[in-house]
Design a protein around this motif. Sequence first.
Motif: not given
Length: 371
Positions: A292-303
């Motif tokens: 968040a501090d570096n402006g990076v968006a988060c994406s994650m695989s399905r479980s």
Amino acid sequence: MIKERGVSAAQAARDLDVHENVLRKWVRELASDPRQAFPGHGQMKPEPLEIEKLRREVAKLKAERDILNKGRGLLREGRDMRFAFIAKHRGIWPVAWLCEALDVSRSGFHAWLSRKPGQRSLEDEEIGAKVRASFIGSARTYGARRVWRDVLAEGIDGGLHRIERLMRAQALRARPRRRGLPKDDGQRSTIAPNTPDREFSADRPNQRWIADVTYVWTAEGWLYVAAVIDLFSRRVVGWSMKAEMTAQLVTDALVTDALVMAIWRRGKPDALLHHSDQGSQYASEPFQKLMADNGVACSMSRSGNVWDNAARESFFSSLKTERIRGKVYRTRNEARADVFDYIERFYNAVRRHSTIGYVSPIEFERQVGLA
């Protein structure tokens, strides 16, 4: 003397200067088989002769089996390759047997031995040396397509099939990967959406990064490795290695250090997507705060769904297949040095990647003016 004249065996032995037991044996043989008792001239009786013939046939059949096992695939090749095989193995099996098993003539083989090599054979020898050098230089990991690209890069013309033939002739075979088909039953992540949706490509640098953690066994215990890969060039832009993953602080530091290295190398990203699995280290508060501090968006695989991060799985599969498998590391430092060497010296700088036109990630970035 004994049968017709009635001379005793002892007397005949003294008269002929032959041992008495030998004479008695001859008498018994004559009595048992009057017609074939003494074939003479090295000949054998019919039954032993048949047994010896069968023994020779069995020996020949076993030799033909071994020849074809050792020369598997040669029957599909040209005569020159079959003749070369015969020349190499004629000290093990008779030339006649080798020629018969490989369906060539003995006269043709002997003519081939005395014939000077043609222009194509000389070219094959030259290209074959470069093929072997490329294969050895890749730590025996390159298949025919990557070796072919190395040969073309040296200014030598030749088709892929020719490289495949020369690799077979030298028994050069890359280590195969262990492939499996994981069950695709993952559920959508509740922590972050699966934004790439299995589209593992990027239009520009620092647009999409993928990350994961793997482990390497050593005599001192596990060494854990985290890596961050830029999907644009497939370059490993950040990595970190730790000896433990038991404490939460340690696991957070493992993936955090890898991301920090990537940001330090590439500069503060703009509109960057970071994709990983749902591991606790990626879902941790320190790591989410760093993004968040570096402006990076988060994406994650399905479980439980490895296909959602297949590009990352491909990198770690290459690491284990091409460098780690079959090795025994005595210490974590030894494993750490080998993994570092693979990433920075080989994978990023040298290894040809099929996704980016069979050049290395660093060379690809250089071509587009990034490096």
